[in-house]
Design a protein around this motif. Sequence first.
Motif, PDB file in Angstrom:
ATOM      1  N   ALA A  23       0.820  -1.208   0.000  1.00  0.00           N
ATOM      2  CA  ALA A  23       0.000   0.000   0.000  1.00  0.00           C
ATOM      3  C   ALA A  23       0.859   1.265   0.000  1.00  0.00           C
ATOM      4  CB  ALA A  23      -0.922   0.005   1.212  1.00  0.00           C
ATOM      5  N   THR A  24       0.418   2.243  -0.769  1.00  0.00           N
ATOM      6  CA  THR A  24       1.049   3.552  -0.775  1.00  0.00           C
ATOM      7  C   THR A  24      -0.035   4.595  -0.568  1.00  0.00           C
ATOM      8  OG1 THR A  24       0.814   3.762  -3.170  1.00  0.00           O
ATOM      9  CG2 THR A  24       2.892   2.830  -2.344  1.00  0.00           C
ATOM     10  N   GLU A  25       0.312   5.668   0.118  1.00  0.00           N
ATOM     11  CA  GLU A  25      -0.649   6.736   0.338  1.00  0.00           C
ATOM     12  C   GLU A  25      -0.560   7.731  -0.806  1.00  0.00           C
ATOM     13  OE1 GLU A  25      -0.546   8.647   4.120  1.00  0.00           O
ATOM     14  OE2 GLU A  25      -0.095   6.785   5.144  1.00  0.00           O
ATOM     15  N   THR A  26      -1.702   8.216  -1.235  1.00  0.00           N
ATOM     16  CA  THR A  26      -1.759   9.252  -2.251  1.00  0.00           C
ATOM     17  C   THR A  26      -2.376  10.476  -1.616  1.00  0.00           C
ATOM     18  OG1 THR A  26      -1.994   7.670  -4.043  1.00  0.00           O
ATOM     19  CG2 THR A  26      -2.693   9.925  -4.492  1.00  0.00           C
ATOM     20  N   ALA A  27      -1.654  11.566  -1.607  1.00  0.00           N
ATOM     21  CA  ALA A  27      -2.183  12.814  -1.081  1.00  0.00           C
ATOM     22  C   ALA A  27      -2.828  13.596  -2.220  1.00  0.00           C
ATOM     23  CB  ALA A  27      -1.061  13.620  -0.447  1.00  0.00           C
ATOM     24  N   TRP A  28      -4.057  13.952  -2.042  1.00  0.00           N
ATOM     25  CA  TRP A  28      -4.780  14.732  -3.042  1.00  0.00           C
ATOM     26  C   TRP A  28      -4.588  16.199  -2.717  1.00  0.00           C
ATOM     27  CZ3 TRP A  28      -7.316  12.588  -7.167  1.00  0.00           C
ATOM     28  CH2 TRP A  28      -7.445  11.191  -7.137  1.00  0.00           C
ATOM     29  N   GLU A  29      -4.436  17.021  -3.762  1.00  0.00           N
ATOM     30  CA  GLU A  29      -4.260  18.449  -3.584  1.00  0.00           C
ATOM     31  C   GLU A  29      -5.282  19.209  -4.419  1.00  0.00           C
ATOM     32  OE1 GLU A  29       0.157  19.663  -3.156  1.00  0.00           O
ATOM     33  OE2 GLU A  29       0.102  18.043  -4.643  1.00  0.00           O
ATOM     34  N   ILE A  30      -5.655  20.384  -3.931  1.00  0.00           N
ATOM     35  CA  ILE A  30      -6.576  21.245  -4.656  1.00  0.00           C
ATOM     36  C   ILE A  30      -5.811  21.929  -5.785  1.00  0.00           C
ATOM     37  CG2 ILE A  30      -8.084  23.277  -4.502  1.00  0.00           C
ATOM     38  CD1 ILE A  30      -9.127  20.832  -2.999  1.00  0.00           C
ATOM     39  N   ALA A  31      -6.440  22.001  -6.950  1.00  0.00           N
ATOM     40  CA  ALA A  31      -5.859  22.689  -8.098  1.00  0.00           C
ATOM     41  C   ALA A  31      -6.952  23.513  -8.759  1.00  0.00           C
ATOM     42  CB  ALA A  31      -5.275  21.685  -9.094  1.00  0.00           C
ATOM     43  N   ARG A  48       0.556  15.473  -8.421  1.00  0.00           N
ATOM     44  CA  ARG A  48       0.919  16.664  -9.190  1.00  0.00           C
ATOM     45  C   ARG A  48       1.208  16.387 -10.665  1.00  0.00           C
ATOM     46  NH1 ARG A  48       4.101  21.007  -5.509  1.00  0.00           N
ATOM     47  NH2 ARG A  48       2.601  20.974  -3.809  1.00  0.00           N
ATOM     48  N   PRO A  49       0.220  15.935 -11.429  1.00  0.00           N
ATOM     49  CA  PRO A  49       0.473  15.679 -12.851  1.00  0.00           C
ATOM     50  C   PRO A  49       0.906  16.967 -13.548  1.00  0.00           C
ATOM     51  CG  PRO A  49      -1.881  15.741 -12.406  1.00  0.00           C
ATOM     52  CD  PRO A  49      -1.185  15.781 -11.078  1.00  0.00           C
ATOM     53  N   SER A  50       1.764  16.834 -14.546  1.00  0.00           N
ATOM     54  CA  SER A  50       2.249  18.019 -15.249  1.00  0.00           C
ATOM     55  C   SER A  50       1.216  18.557 -16.232  1.00  0.00           C
ATOM     56  CB  SER A  50       3.557  17.711 -15.978  1.00  0.00           C
ATOM     57  OG  SER A  50       3.369  16.657 -16.892  1.00  0.00           O
ATOM     58  N   VAL A  51       0.308  17.698 -16.674  1.00  0.00           N
ATOM     59  CA  VAL A  51      -0.708  18.091 -17.650  1.00  0.00           C
ATOM     60  C   VAL A  51      -2.047  17.474 -17.259  1.00  0.00           C
ATOM     61  CG1 VAL A  51      -1.416  17.897 -20.073  1.00  0.00           C
ATOM     62  CG2 VAL A  51       0.981  18.220 -19.522  1.00  0.00           C
ATOM     63  N   VAL A  52      -3.114  18.250 -17.421  1.00  0.00           N
ATOM     64  CA  VAL A  52      -4.470  17.703 -17.325  1.00  0.00           C
ATOM     65  C   VAL A  52      -5.202  18.082 -18.604  1.00  0.00           C
ATOM     66  CG1 VAL A  52      -4.607  17.723 -14.806  1.00  0.00           C
ATOM     67  CG2 VAL A  52      -5.386  19.712 -16.087  1.00  0.00           C
ATOM     68  N   GLN A  53      -6.159  17.282 -18.979  1.00  0.00           N
ATOM     69  CA  GLN A  53      -6.932  17.596 -20.175  1.00  0.00           C
ATOM     70  C   GLN A  53      -8.391  17.739 -19.806  1.00  0.00           C
ATOM     71  OE1 GLN A  53      -6.069  14.321 -22.822  1.00  0.00           O
ATOM     72  NE2 GLN A  53      -8.067  13.418 -22.447  1.00  0.00           N
ATOM     73  N   ARG A  77       0.698  22.454 -15.660  1.00  0.00           N
ATOM     74  CA  ARG A  77       0.928  22.918 -14.294  1.00  0.00           C
ATOM     75  C   ARG A  77       1.931  24.064 -14.288  1.00  0.00           C
ATOM     76  NH1 ARG A  77       4.249  21.184  -9.908  1.00  0.00           N
ATOM     77  NH2 ARG A  77       4.924  19.379 -11.091  1.00  0.00           N
ATOM     78  N   ASP A  78       1.624  25.086 -13.517  1.00  0.00           N
ATOM     79  CA  ASP A  78       2.513  26.221 -13.322  1.00  0.00           C
ATOM     80  C   ASP A  78       3.530  25.817 -12.261  1.00  0.00           C
ATOM     81  OD1 ASP A  78       3.805  28.580 -12.654  1.00  0.00           O
ATOM     82  OD2 ASP A  78       1.972  29.788 -12.678  1.00  0.00           O
ATOM     83  N   GLU A  84      -0.857  24.679  -2.368  1.00  0.00           N
ATOM     84  CA  GLU A  84      -2.255  24.699  -2.799  1.00  0.00           C
ATOM     85  C   GLU A  84      -2.787  26.127  -2.810  1.00  0.00           C
ATOM     86  OE1 GLU A  84      -4.910  21.330  -1.597  1.00  0.00           O
ATOM     87  OE2 GLU A  84      -3.372  21.150  -0.052  1.00  0.00           O
ATOM     88  N   PRO A  85      -3.681  26.446  -3.698  1.00  0.00           N
ATOM     89  CA  PRO A  85      -4.099  25.582  -4.798  1.00  0.00           C
ATOM     90  C   PRO A  85      -3.047  25.581  -5.907  1.00  0.00           C
ATOM     91  CG  PRO A  85      -5.263  27.667  -4.970  1.00  0.00           C
ATOM     92  CD  PRO A  85      -4.410  27.732  -3.723  1.00  0.00           C
ATOM     93  N   LEU A  86      -2.764  24.401  -6.445  1.00  0.00           N
ATOM     94  CA  LEU A  86      -1.904  24.304  -7.614  1.00  0.00           C
ATOM     95  C   LEU A  86      -2.607  24.990  -8.770  1.00  0.00           C
ATOM     96  CD1 LEU A  86      -0.901  20.543  -7.310  1.00  0.00           C
ATOM     97  CD2 LEU A  86       0.385  22.532  -6.514  1.00  0.00           C
ATOM     98  N   ARG A  87      -1.871  25.504  -9.722  1.00  0.00           N
ATOM     99  CA  ARG A  87      -2.484  26.193 -10.855  1.00  0.00           C
ATOM    100  C   ARG A  87      -2.086  25.496 -12.157  1.00  0.00           C
ATOM    101  NH1 ARG A  87      -5.152  30.252  -9.176  1.00  0.00           N
ATOM    102  NH2 ARG A  87      -5.599  31.209 -11.160  1.00  0.00           N
TER     103      ARG A  87
END
Length: 95
Positions: A23-31, A48-53, A77-78, A84-87
Motif C-alpha cells: 500500500a502507498t498513500e496518495t495525497a490529493w491536492e486542490i488545483a 501533481r500531474p504536469s498536464v491535465v486535459q 501545471r505552473d 495549494e491551490p496548484l495552478r
Amino acid sequence: MGYEARAHTMTQGQQIHGSPETATETAWEIAVLDGGPADGVRMRVADRPSVVQVTYPCELDGPAGGAQVEALFVYRRDLRVKGEPLRYGVDLASP
C-alpha cells in the motif's frame, strides 16, 4: 506502520492504493484551472500531474456510426506554484 494503523490516522484527502503489503498513500491536492473554457474550475489532483486535459462533447449534425467528437483542451501545471491551490494554465498551442 501497518495498513490498519494508517487507515485510522489518514487525513482527509488521502487514499491507500494497492494491497496492505504494498500500500502507498496518495495525497490529493486542490488545483485550479486558469484561462480557457474551464477557467476557474477547481479540482483535486494526485501526484501533481504536469498536464491535465479537459474535454467538452460536440454536437453532431448527422449519423456518425457510433463515433463521438469532443473538443480537447490541455492545461499545464505552473511550476512556480509550490503549494495549494496548484495552478494549471491553458495551453492554447496544444494539441
